[in-house]
Design an enzyme around this catalytic site. Structure first.
Site, PDB file in Angstrom:
ATOM      1  N   ARG A 203       0.786  -1.226  -0.068  1.00  0.00           N
ATOM      2  CA  ARG A 203      -0.050  -0.160   0.076  1.00  0.00           C
ATOM      3  C   ARG A 203       0.969   1.066   0.065  1.00  0.00           C
ATOM      4  NH1 ARG A 203      -5.095  -1.814   4.038  1.00  0.00           N
ATOM      5  NH2 ARG A 203      -5.431  -3.527   3.017  1.00  0.00           N
TER       6      ARG A 203
ATOM      7  N   ARG B  86       1.989   0.985  10.164  1.00  0.00           N
ATOM      8  CA  ARG B  86       1.420   1.260   8.917  1.00  0.00           C
ATOM      9  C   ARG B  86       2.644   1.184   8.329  1.00  0.00           C
ATOM     10  NH1 ARG B  86      -3.482   4.196   7.699  1.00  0.00           N
ATOM     11  NH2 ARG B  86      -3.349   4.935   9.837  1.00  0.00           N
TER      12      ARG B  86
ATOM     13  N   GLU C 162      -6.873  -0.925  15.092  1.00  0.00           N
ATOM     14  CA  GLU C 162      -7.437  -2.204  14.276  1.00  0.00           C
ATOM     15  C   GLU C 162      -6.196  -3.159  13.773  1.00  0.00           C
ATOM     16  OE1 GLU C 162      -8.327  -2.365   9.621  1.00  0.00           O
ATOM     17  OE2 GLU C 162      -8.479  -0.249  10.617  1.00  0.00           O
TER      18      GLU C 162
ATOM     19  N   SER D  79     -10.666  -6.030   9.595  1.00  0.00           N
ATOM     20  CA  SER D  79     -11.695  -5.516   9.299  1.00  0.00           C
ATOM     21  C   SER D  79     -12.694  -6.374   8.543  1.00  0.00           C
ATOM     22  CB  SER D  79     -11.438  -4.175   8.227  1.00  0.00           C
ATOM     23  OG  SER D  79     -12.518  -3.435   7.951  1.00  0.00           O
TER      24      SER D  79
ATOM     25  N   ARG E 158       0.420  -6.664  12.667  1.00  0.00           N
ATOM     26  CA  ARG E 158       0.059  -6.119  13.904  1.00  0.00           C
ATOM     27  C   ARG E 158      -0.243  -7.213  14.996  1.00  0.00           C
ATOM     28  NH1 ARG E 158      -3.854  -1.019  12.188  1.00  0.00           N
ATOM     29  NH2 ARG E 158      -2.347   0.025  10.715  1.00  0.00           N
TER      30      ARG E 158
END
Length: 429
Positions: free
Chosen positions: A262, A277, A349, A352, A392
């Site tokens: 990403r 991130r 988070e 999801s 994570r």
């Protein structure tokens, strides 16, 4: 993609849905484009019919020796040809404009999705597990990882720049162990089929799951026009692209452990420290393809599968339902799972899980037959969820299982995947 017939029948519903996402009305423009296009199509059919009739009459006039009528008909056909060409060009332009509007529309939020603008308006559903109380100064995952000698951001920056990391030794093994643990759980207990998909895809795959054309800035593109996958959702969901499945073959459930890439466009200044991130990370993804009446229950099932990973690892977490303004464009309902990170003293988070309804299926032309041999087909419903974000999860283990000396206990469920190792000792310890 949304159903143009639905918009045509109830344009106000589209604008109400957009308003829930904090977006301005657009239905009038879409309806005008659709109406004009249909009018041009009707006119085109009339012109083609008139041309065909005139063409047939030319032969009859010539046979009857009526040259004047034949010449008049030829002129009529020539004029019709010009008008048809102009109408076809106009229809193509209107179709392109209409498609451009439709393919950038986000999905319609479910009725029970809470209204809101951003993450501050998300609704907590439940908390599971109590955050551990420490009697020493808590370290974050960066301090722990570097203290263990297995997390190297400096070398990664020399190799690739910011938002990358090099994992070594026991931490590299733990990341691999976590992915294997998650895959074994999802395939062995949750009924998912493991897939090793391509990590590079073409435009139509990125279009099918909704990343293109609107979110291209979030992706990495190669010089020969492939896209690096931002999540395995993209190739897994597209496994049924341009397909007509039988109802008896549903549901289909796929899982994969892949790297994800990403660009993090728009994330400047956010989570610049550590592994939260990054441009490249590892994730175990779950994708389900089901009949429409099954998708609501499938979302709850998928959420439970993701929660089980955290429960087996004994990590405290909470589940929140995203508000209308915080959901991804392809989703009509989303639950986030947020794991407790002592180093940040808050939940972050880690998964999801989204129900996309038929939004992606329309873009992919993915259908099924409700009845065997039926001529009628319907669009599938697609769902996707993280099961979990591996990096994570590694962060959460380091921070929740840390000791006073900087060592880290290995969760019991993970020890078989770590060769029986029960604790990561700090470097030099």
């Amino acid at each position: 993609m949304l159903d143009i017939k639905w918009i045509r029948d109830d344009p106000a519903a589209l604008d109400r849905a957009r308003a829930r996402r904090g977006l301005p009305p657009v239905a009038d423009r879409i309806v005008r484009l659709d109406t004009e296009r249909r009018e041009v199509q009707t006119r085109l059919q009339e012109l083609q019919a008139a041309r065909n009739t005139a063409s047939k009459e030319i032969g009859a006039a010539m046979k009857a020796g009526d040259k004047d009528r034949a010449e008049a008909l030829k002129a009529q056909v020539a004029q019709a040809k010009d008008e048809i060409q102009a109408a076809e060009e106009r229809e193509r332009a209107l179709a392109a404009d209409l498609l451009g509007e439709l393919e950038t529309q986000p999905n319609i939020p479910d009725d029970d999705v809470p209204d809101g603008r951003d993450e501050a308006d998300n609704v907590e559903i439940r908390k599971v597990g109590d955050p551990r109380r420490f009697d020493f100064q808590v370290r974050d995952h960066v301090a722990l990882g570097e203290g263990l000698g297995g997390m190297d951001f400096e070398t990664a920056a020399r190799l690739s720049g910011s938002r990358f990391v090099v994992l070594k030794g026991a931490l590299a093994r733990m990341e691999r162990a976590l992915a294997q643990f998650m895959l074994d759980l999802h395939t062995g207990e949750h009924g998912y089929t493991e897939v090793v998909p391509p990590y590079l895809v073409r435009d139509d795959a990125a279009y099918g799951t909704g990343q293109l054309p609107k979110f291209s800035e979030d992706l990495f593109r190669t010089t020969n026009d492939f896209w690096l996958i931002p999540t395995a959702e993209m190739p897994l969901t597209n496994l049924v692209r341009d397909s007509i499945l039988e109802a008896a073959d549903l549901p289909l459930r796929f899982t994969a452990d892949t790297p994800c890439f990403r660009s993090e466009a728009g994330a400047a200044g956010k989570d610049t420290r550590g592994m939260i991130r990054q441009h490249q990370f590892r994730k175990v993804e779950m994708v389900s393809l089901v009949q429409p009446e099954q998708s609501a229950a499938e979302l709850q099932r998928m959420l439970g599968c993701a929660e089980t990973v955290l429960q087996r690892l004994d990590l405290p977490y909470r589940v929140v339902m995203l508000c209308s303004g915080d959901m991804g464009a392809s989703a009509r309902k989303t639950y986030d799972i947020e794991v407790w990170l002592p180093g940040q003293d808050r939940y972050r988070e880690i998964s999801s899980c989204s129900n996309c309804g038929d939004f992606q299926a329309r873009r992919m032309a993915a259908r099924y037959r409700p009845e065997p041999e039926a001529r009628h087909t319907a669009f599938l419903h697609s769902l996707n969820g993280s099961g979990l974000a591996v990096g994570r999860t590694l962060i959460a283990i380091l921070e929740n299982y840390q000791d006073a000396d900087g060592g880290v206990a290995v969760p019991a469920a993970l020890q078989p995947y770590m060769g029986g190792l029960q604790r990561l000792a700090p470097a030099g310890g």
